[in-house]
Every structure is written in structure tokens, then in C-alpha cells.
Design a protein around this motif. Structure first.
Motif, PDB file in Angstrom:
ATOM      1  N   ARG A   1      -6.711  -7.065  -5.174  1.00 50.45           N
ATOM      2  CA  ARG A   1      -5.994  -7.776  -6.232  1.00 50.45           C
ATOM      3  C   ARG A   1      -5.175  -8.943  -5.679  1.00 50.45           C
ATOM      4  O   ARG A   1      -4.659  -9.753  -6.448  1.00 50.45           O
ATOM      5  CB  ARG A   1      -5.110  -6.822  -7.010  1.00 50.45           C
ATOM      6  CG  ARG A   1      -4.061  -6.098  -6.179  1.00 50.45           C
ATOM      7  CD  ARG A   1      -3.302  -5.103  -7.046  1.00 50.45           C
ATOM      8  NE  ARG A   1      -2.224  -4.462  -6.324  1.00 50.45           N
ATOM      9  CZ  ARG A   1      -2.363  -3.400  -5.556  1.00 50.45           C
ATOM     10  NH1 ARG A   1      -3.551  -2.852  -5.398  1.00 50.45           N
ATOM     11  NH2 ARG A   1      -1.324  -2.876  -4.916  1.00 50.45           N
TER      12      ARG A   1
ATOM     13  N   HIS B   1       1.145  -9.939   1.619  1.00 52.73           N
ATOM     14  CA  HIS B   1       0.417  -9.384   0.475  1.00 52.73           C
ATOM     15  C   HIS B   1      -0.078  -7.972   0.731  1.00 52.73           C
ATOM     16  O   HIS B   1      -1.239  -7.656   0.457  1.00 52.73           O
ATOM     17  CB  HIS B   1      -0.758 -10.302   0.085  1.00 52.73           C
ATOM     18  CG  HIS B   1      -0.334 -11.707  -0.188  1.00 52.73           C
ATOM     19  ND1 HIS B   1       0.694 -12.008  -1.059  1.00 52.73           N
ATOM     20  CD2 HIS B   1      -0.761 -12.888   0.313  1.00 52.73           C
ATOM     21  CE1 HIS B   1       0.847 -13.316  -1.093  1.00 52.73           C
ATOM     22  NE2 HIS B   1      -0.010 -13.881  -0.271  1.00 52.73           N
TER      23      HIS B   1
ATOM     24  N   LEU C   1       1.569  -8.045  -9.382  1.00 57.37           N
ATOM     25  CA  LEU C   1       0.344  -7.506  -8.792  1.00 57.37           C
ATOM     26  C   LEU C   1       0.601  -6.290  -7.906  1.00 57.37           C
ATOM     27  O   LEU C   1      -0.331  -5.717  -7.355  1.00 57.37           O
ATOM     28  CB  LEU C   1      -0.332  -8.596  -7.940  1.00 57.37           C
ATOM     29  CG  LEU C   1      -0.827  -9.823  -8.705  1.00 57.37           C
ATOM     30  CD1 LEU C   1      -1.154 -10.949  -7.734  1.00 57.37           C
ATOM     31  CD2 LEU C   1      -2.055  -9.469  -9.517  1.00 57.37           C
TER      32      LEU C   1
ATOM     33  N   ARG D   1      -6.891 -14.247   1.791  1.00 57.38           N
ATOM     34  CA  ARG D   1      -6.776 -12.797   1.897  1.00 57.38           C
ATOM     35  C   ARG D   1      -7.894 -12.196   2.745  1.00 57.38           C
ATOM     36  O   ARG D   1      -7.763 -11.128   3.315  1.00 57.38           O
ATOM     37  CB  ARG D   1      -6.778 -12.164   0.506  1.00 57.38           C
ATOM     38  CG  ARG D   1      -8.146 -12.032  -0.109  1.00 57.38           C
ATOM     39  CD  ARG D   1      -8.078 -11.378  -1.466  1.00 57.38           C
ATOM     40  NE  ARG D   1      -9.350 -11.509  -2.146  1.00 57.38           N
ATOM     41  CZ  ARG D   1     -10.303 -10.552  -2.098  1.00 57.38           C
ATOM     42  NH1 ARG D   1     -10.095  -9.450  -1.441  1.00 57.38           N
ATOM     43  NH2 ARG D   1     -11.440 -10.747  -2.721  1.00 57.38           N
TER      44      ARG D   1
ATOM     45  N   GLN E   1       3.876 -11.557  -6.989  1.00 58.10           N
ATOM     46  CA  GLN E   1       3.586 -10.366  -6.198  1.00 58.10           C
ATOM     47  C   GLN E   1       4.050  -9.105  -6.920  1.00 58.10           C
ATOM     48  O   GLN E   1       3.411  -8.060  -6.854  1.00 58.10           O
ATOM     49  CB  GLN E   1       4.274 -10.463  -4.840  1.00 58.10           C
ATOM     50  CG  GLN E   1       3.647 -11.492  -3.924  1.00 58.10           C
ATOM     51  CD  GLN E   1       4.333 -11.505  -2.582  1.00 58.10           C
ATOM     52  OE1 GLN E   1       5.552 -11.564  -2.501  1.00 58.10           O
ATOM     53  NE2 GLN E   1       3.559 -11.449  -1.521  1.00 58.10           N
TER      54      GLN E   1
ATOM     55  N   ARG F   1      -6.352 -11.412  -4.564  1.00 56.12           N
ATOM     56  CA  ARG F   1      -7.112 -12.657  -4.770  1.00 56.12           C
ATOM     57  C   ARG F   1      -6.391 -13.600  -5.723  1.00 56.12           C
ATOM     58  O   ARG F   1      -6.621 -14.790  -5.692  1.00 56.12           O
ATOM     59  CB  ARG F   1      -8.518 -12.362  -5.269  1.00 56.12           C
ATOM     60  CG  ARG F   1      -8.593 -11.714  -6.633  1.00 56.12           C
ATOM     61  CD  ARG F   1     -10.048 -11.543  -7.059  1.00 56.12           C
ATOM     62  NE  ARG F   1     -10.174 -10.565  -8.124  1.00 56.12           N
ATOM     63  CZ  ARG F   1     -10.330  -9.269  -7.915  1.00 56.12           C
ATOM     64  NH1 ARG F   1     -10.385  -8.807  -6.690  1.00 56.12           N
ATOM     65  NH2 ARG F   1     -10.414  -8.434  -8.928  1.00 56.12           N
ATOM     66  N   TRP F   2      -5.499 -13.054  -6.557  1.00 59.14           N
ATOM     67  CA  TRP F   2      -4.787 -13.912  -7.498  1.00 59.14           C
ATOM     68  C   TRP F   2      -3.704 -14.737  -6.808  1.00 59.14           C
ATOM     69  O   TRP F   2      -3.250 -15.724  -7.352  1.00 59.14           O
ATOM     70  CB  TRP F   2      -4.159 -13.087  -8.616  1.00 59.14           C
ATOM     71  CG  TRP F   2      -5.184 -12.300  -9.367  1.00 59.14           C
ATOM     72  CD1 TRP F   2      -5.381 -10.965  -9.316  1.00 59.14           C
ATOM     73  CD2 TRP F   2      -6.185 -12.824 -10.242  1.00 59.14           C
ATOM     74  NE1 TRP F   2      -6.447 -10.607 -10.101  1.00 59.14           N
ATOM     75  CE2 TRP F   2      -6.959 -11.734 -10.691  1.00 59.14           C
ATOM     76  CE3 TRP F   2      -6.511 -14.116 -10.688  1.00 59.14           C
ATOM     77  CZ2 TRP F   2      -8.022 -11.886 -11.559  1.00 59.14           C
ATOM     78  CZ3 TRP F   2      -7.576 -14.255 -11.550  1.00 59.14           C
ATOM     79  CH2 TRP F   2      -8.321 -13.151 -11.984  1.00 59.14           C
TER      80      TRP F   2
ATOM     81  N   ASP G   1       0.060  -3.859  -0.035  1.00 65.96           N
ATOM     82  CA  ASP G   1       0.298  -3.026  -1.208  1.00 65.96           C
ATOM     83  C   ASP G   1       1.777  -2.642  -1.258  1.00 65.96           C
ATOM     84  O   ASP G   1       2.322  -2.098  -0.300  1.00 65.96           O
ATOM     85  CB  ASP G   1      -0.582  -1.777  -1.099  1.00 65.96           C
ATOM     86  CG  ASP G   1      -0.610  -0.994  -2.401  1.00 65.96           C
ATOM     87  OD1 ASP G   1       0.340  -1.149  -3.198  1.00 65.96           O
ATOM     88  OD2 ASP G   1      -1.577  -0.262  -2.613  1.00 65.96           O
TER      89      ASP G   1
END
Lengths: 455, 163
Positions: A355, A429, A409, A364, A406, A357-358, A431
Motif C-alpha cells: 500500500r 514507509h 495508509l 518503494r 502515511q 505505492r500511494w 507498516d
């Protein structure tokens, strides 16, 4: 060598112990360009006896300069006393500098071109507490400069060992510093250097721009116009030649004071990396080098900053500009010796979740990070893949960042703060569910590593 | 509050409400001055009446939004003193959390400008060997700031680790 005196009060008068002077050629080296210019411009006139007013003025300036230089040389004295390097200078207003040997971080020997012609060298001392690199002694005969550096480093280690008797890391080279043979760890292969400069991102950029520029004019049917590519070409060649000359004869060797880096074709530079001050390493693998298995390694050393590195000037942080990856990694582990020579490749690197990628659609794929038992590692970049590694024992502080996107997401960043230098570990980025756990783990590991190091 | 910014152990220490008060005051004074300049200026220039009215509405909307941001932001500042490190969190929109081990502190600053002195607050700034460390706590009551500085300094000396 003199024995440390039973703490005599420092006296401002000239000491009775023998002092030394710089090389008598110092004024000549300092004003070499002027001397050559005057000689070249006025030599004919003097020979013909036809001396104009300009030549007289130049001659007078030269004479005045020579007198001043000689006086300055006479007044400049240095000696070692009571664990201090003392330097007296100044013709009109006198100065007396004192450099405490236990505050010395590193001593580099530089040989600018003119000094090298005369076999002279400059001693550059890196002093803790002083803003930039202070304490330069120029010029000394090369052999004397090397001997003085060994003496100062040995005295520094002795002084530190006296203060902290339990600290075995700083001992060792106190006895007979001259007798320790230097052991070459790695030497840059000239062919490899030339190849790496030709297959560099700069070369690729040059090729593309030359093709585009030339192509435009060819398509327009204006063949002479394609000559505009010439300045681009010359600039490229000059940049790469400067690198070649700076990295020529690049040698990494082991000395009692740390790893020693020597390099340079025209200006010869020697630089010692004190391993206990290494803050982290960066291994760079540009995309064109990866298929040949080449890499480069830079190091962050406390007090060095990130000086240089722009306009093709080589950075002071480079420990090997190009080499086979296994050699480079081995060097990186040697640099991390004080913290147990951990292997950056052994840290499991985790990429951002899909995710991401946004926020980082392309990047990434090339970024990853991980917390290992000894190292914090992050990797990023496609054109130039850089792997940053910082040992837990060298972490200054840790930060967690989360911007509004962030948060939506469920991602967050972990930053590792290091002293100024090329190394920047950034776990981007990741999790959000993991990041706080990573921070706490990194904090705990750093605390344990610190207590282990300080005893 | 999500667990990413949970307090380590006990609870976050909030900063003084005087911080929000000070920023609100600055915002209010700034808005009033800007409004006066706009109205007087436009009327002197002979602009139609609806123009300053429109601008005033926009200005007030911005000020109201700023008021909310200041309130939320001040509520998000927090710190937690632990045995070996200090946690600081801040930022309502761009959230951040910093952990500074006492052993890594080089020195601690307490700053209070004239405005802050008027509101009897001060900010504490922790410095490590890294310029990237952004560990600052604004809006502490002056006495608390001095206490924190003294405690941090003594802990820093006790736990100091070499570079």
C-alpha cells in the motif's frame, strides 16, 4: 622523546627544551606561484638590464615577501611539552597555540603539489572542541611530518591510557611507534578505477546528453552545430580526470592509530580513521556497477562532517572509491571493528508494504530496512543503491515520523540520528503496526550496546 | 490515539496550557492588525465596500482554522521522563516521536523570549552529537523547565557515553 614532566606549571617563556622549526623552504612553497610569475615575467628584462618600473615593484614585493617569510620562519617554533604540542608563531603580533594531545582526534598528512615537489608535507590536526579542523603545521619534510604524527598519536594514547587505566582499546601503540610495520589492507586497482569512471552514472548522463544534443543538430541538418557537444565532453573528461588524480594510488592500510587512507596523484593525502570514532558506513552500488559486482564504501567519523564530495571533488569520507563487493564489505566490517565487525548483509531487510505505492510508487521497490542484532540498516535507490548501516552503540537518538498520508495508509518512518556525515539510516514507509516496536527494540539494543562499551 | 504514539509506560506529561494561550494571543493580535490594515487601506484607496468585507470573512476563516490547529497542536505536545531516556512527541498533523538517551545528550538549553517570559513559560532543547535530533519541548512552566534542565543535565553526566 621526552618523558612527561612532573606537572610543572606552564611557563610563557621560551622553554629550555629543544624546539623545532618548520622546513626553511616553507616561505618559498607558500609563495611559489608568485615567485614563478615574477621570474617568468621579468627574467628577460633583468638579463637585458632593461628593467621597467613594474619589474622593480614586483622585485621589491618579492624581497619584502622574502624578508617577511624568513622572519616568520624564524619565529615559528614547535615542540612537545607536558602532553601539549605548542606552536609559537607571528612576526609582529606573536601567538602561542597549545594543542592538548589527548584532544587530538586524528592527524592527516597532506601534500599539495608544490610542497610535494620539495618533499614537504602539511600536518593537519583534528582537535576535539575546535569548530573545524584546526591546528595545521606547514610545511615539514615528509619524513619529519610522519614521525611527528606517530609521536603525537602515541603520546595521545599514552595520555588517555593514564587517565583511564582499564580502557584497553586505547592502549597498545604506546611502545615504539616507529617500529610497527604498516600492513596494507586494500589497494585500488588502477584499471578498475579507470573502468569504474567510464561506467559511472556521470558517463551515462554524458552519453545521453551528447547523443541528444548531437542528434538534434544532425536532424536539423546542421552538422557543425553538433560541436556544442564539445564543451560538455570536455567538462566530463575534466571531472573524471580530477577524480582519477584524486583517487590515484588509493591505499588502505592498518596502523596502530587506525585505518590509514592514502590517495592522490598530484596532491598526496594521508588520512587516519580512528576506529573508535566510526559512526557508520555507507555501501554504494550504482546500477552499472552491480552487474560487475563493484561497490564503494564511505564512512562517517565523528568530527569529520561530510566535507567535500561536490563537483567531483572526492569526499574525505571515502574509504574505497570502487572495488569488488566482497572486498568493500570486508572493509566495511573492518571499519565497524570497535562494535564487533557486524555484517550489514546479515540484517534481514523488510520492504514497505504494497500500500506504500500511494506515497512512493517507484521508490518503494528499492527501499528496505531492518533492525539486526548489531546494526540498523536501510537501503534505497535504484540508480545508486545505497546501504546505510549504523551500529546500535553509535545511535544518538531515534525518531518516529508519520505524515497525514502515511497515517491514512497505516505507514510510518523510523529515523536514526547520527553525527554529521554521509550515513543516514531511514526506515521509510514501514507498516505502522511494526514501527513503534522497531523503535523500542532499537532503543533497547542501543542502551545495551552503550552499557557494554562503557563497561 | 493510536498505539504508535502511546506513552512509554505511564502517561505523557502535557505542556503548559499557557503555550496555547500565548499562540492564540499572537494569532488574535495578528488577525486584528491584518484586518485593520485591510479595511483602512482598501477604504482609503476607494475600493467598493464588498471587497474588504469579503477579505475580512476569508481572514476570519483562516484565523478560526489557525485557532483550531494551535489548540490541537498544543494538546499533542507531550514528554515522558524515564530512567535512561526522554520521550517527546509532537505534531497533530505531521506526527513525530523522539527518543533521546540521557547518555547521548551533549547539553541542554532553556530558552525564553520576551513573549514567552510574559506568559511565564520556557522551552527546553536537548542537543546530541547529531544535528538531526529535534528534541525540543516548548511551553513548559518556567520552574518546570529549570527542574527538567537540571535533572537532564545531572542524568546526562551520570550516564554519559563516548561518541
Amino acid at each position: 622523546m621526552t618523558d612527561p614532566q612532573p606537572s610543572a606549571p606552564p611557563t610563557p617563556t621560551t622553554p629550555d627544551r629543544p624546539y623545532k622549526r618548520l622546513s626553511p623552504l616553507t616561505p618559498l612553497v607558500r609563495s611559489f606561484v608568485l615567485v614563478v610569475a615574477v621570474a617568468a615575467s621579468s627574467w628577460d628584462d633583468f638579463l637585458r638590464g632593461d628593467v621597467g618600473p613594474l619589474a622593480w615593484i614586483l622585485l621589491a614585493m618579492l624581497l619584502a615577501g622574502a624578508v617577511y617569510g624568513a622572519a616568520s620562519w624564524l619565529r615559528t617554533k614547535y615542540w612537545i611539552e607536558a602532553d601539549e604540542l605548542r606552536v609559537d608563531t607571528g612576526v609582529i603580533s606573536r601567538q602561542s597555540r597549545r594543542i592538548r594531545v589527548d584532544r587530538l582526534q586524528g592527524i592527516d598528512i597532506a601534500q599539495p603539489f608544490v610542497a610535494r615537489l620539495f618533499g614537504l608535507a602539511e600536518l593537519k590536526m583534528d582537535v576535539a572542541g575546535a569548530g573545524d579542523r584546526e591546528g595545521s603545521l606547514a610545511y615539514l619534510p615528509l619524513r619529519e611530518a610522519e614521525a611527528l604524527r606517530e609521536t603525537l598519536l602515541a603520546r595521545r594514547d599514552a595520555a588517555r591510557a593514564r587517565r583511564a587505566p582499564g580502557d584497553q582499546a586505547e592502549q597498545g601503540p604506546t611502545a615504539m611507534p616507529h617500529a610497527v610495520p604498516e600492513h596494507v589492507l586494500a589497494r585500488l586497482d588502477l584499471g578498475l578505477l579507470v573502468m569504474s569512471l567510464l561506467i559511472s552514472p556521470e558517463a551515462f548522463a554524458f552519453l545521453v546528453s551528447a547523443l541528444v544534443l548531437g542528434g538534434v543538430f544532425v536532424v536539423l541538418g546542421n552538422l557543425p552545430g553538433a560541436a556544442v557537444a564539445l564543451p560538455v565532453f570536455i567538462g566530463f573528461v575534466l571531472t573524471q580526470l580530477r577524480r582519477l588524480s584524486a583517487y590515484y594510488g588509493f591505499t588502505v592500510s592498518e596502523t596502530p592509530a587506525g585505518l590509514q587512507v592514502r590517495r592522490g596523484l598530484i596532491d598526496r593525502n594521508t588520512q587516519t580513521i580512528t576506529l573508535s570514532r566510526v559512526q557508520g558506513v555507507v555501501v554504494s552500488e550504482p546500477v552499472f556497477w552491480r552487474r560487475f559486482g563493484w561497490a564503494r564504501v564511505d564512512v562517517s567519523v565523528a568530527g569529520y562532517g561530510s566535507g567535500g564530495g561536490e563537483n567531483g571533488r572526492p569526499a574525505v569520507s571515502t574509504v574505497m572509491p570502487v572495488g569488488p563487493r566482497n572486498v568493500v564489505l570486508w572493509l566495511a566490517r573492518r571499519l565497524l571493528e570497535e562494535t564487533g565487525s557486524p555484517d550489514p548483509d546479515e540484517v534481514v531487510l523488510v520492504p514497505p508494504p504494497p500500500r506504500a505505492r500511494w506515497v512512493a510508487p517507484v521508490g518503494r521497490h528499492f527501499m528496505s530496512s531492518g533492525v539486526g542484532p548489531h546494526l540498523l540498516v536501510s537501503r534505497s535507490g535504484f540508480l545508486n543503491r545505497r546501504t546505510h548501516a549504523v551500529p546500535h552503540a553509535r545511535v544518538q537518538s531515534l525518531q518516529l515520523h508519520q505524515g497525514p498520508w502515511q497515517r491514512r495508509l497505516g505507514l510510518a518512518d523510523l529515523h536514526v540520528d547520527s553525527p554529521p556525515g554521509p550515513v543516514r539510516v531511514r526506515a521509510q514507509h514501514r507498516d505502522a503496526a511494526d514501527v513503534r516496536g522497531l523503535l523500542e527494540e532499537a532503543n533497547r539494543l542501543a542502551r545495551d550496546a552503550r552499557t557494554r562499551l562503557t563497561g | 490515539m493510536d498505539d504508535l504514539f502511546d506513552p512509554p509506560g505511564n502517561d505523557w506529561q502535557p505542556v503548559s496550557p499557557a503555550l496555547a494561550r500565548m499562540r492564540h494571543t499572537v494569532l488574535a493580535v495578528g488577525t486584528v492588525v491584518a484586518a485593520l490594515v485591510v479595511v483602512v487601506g482598501l477604504l482609503l484607496l476607494g475600493a467598493p465596500v464588498w471587497l474588504p468585507v469579503l477579505l475580512l470573512v476569508v481572514l476570519l476563516a483562516l484565523a478560526a482554522w489557525g485557532w483550531v490547529v494551535v489548540t490541537r497542536n498544543a494538546r499533542w505536545w507531550g514528554y515522558a521522563e524515564r530512567d535512561e531516556d526522554l520521550y517527546i512527541k509532537h505534531g497533530a498533523v505531521f506526527r513525530a516521536l523522539v527518543v533521546v538517551p540521557y547518555g547521548r545528550m551533549q547539553y541542554v538549553d532553556v530558552q525564553a523570549g520576551p513573549l514567552e517570559q510574559a506568559f511565564k513559560i520556557a522551552s527546553v532543547h536537548l542537543h546530541t552529537a547529531s544535528p538531526g535530533t529535534s528534541a525540543r519541548i516548548p511551553g513548559l512552566p518556567a520552574a518546570e523547565a529549570a527542574r527538567l534542565r537540571d535533572r537532564l543535565t545531572s542524568l546526562g553526566e551520570a550516564q554519559a557515553a563516548g561518541l
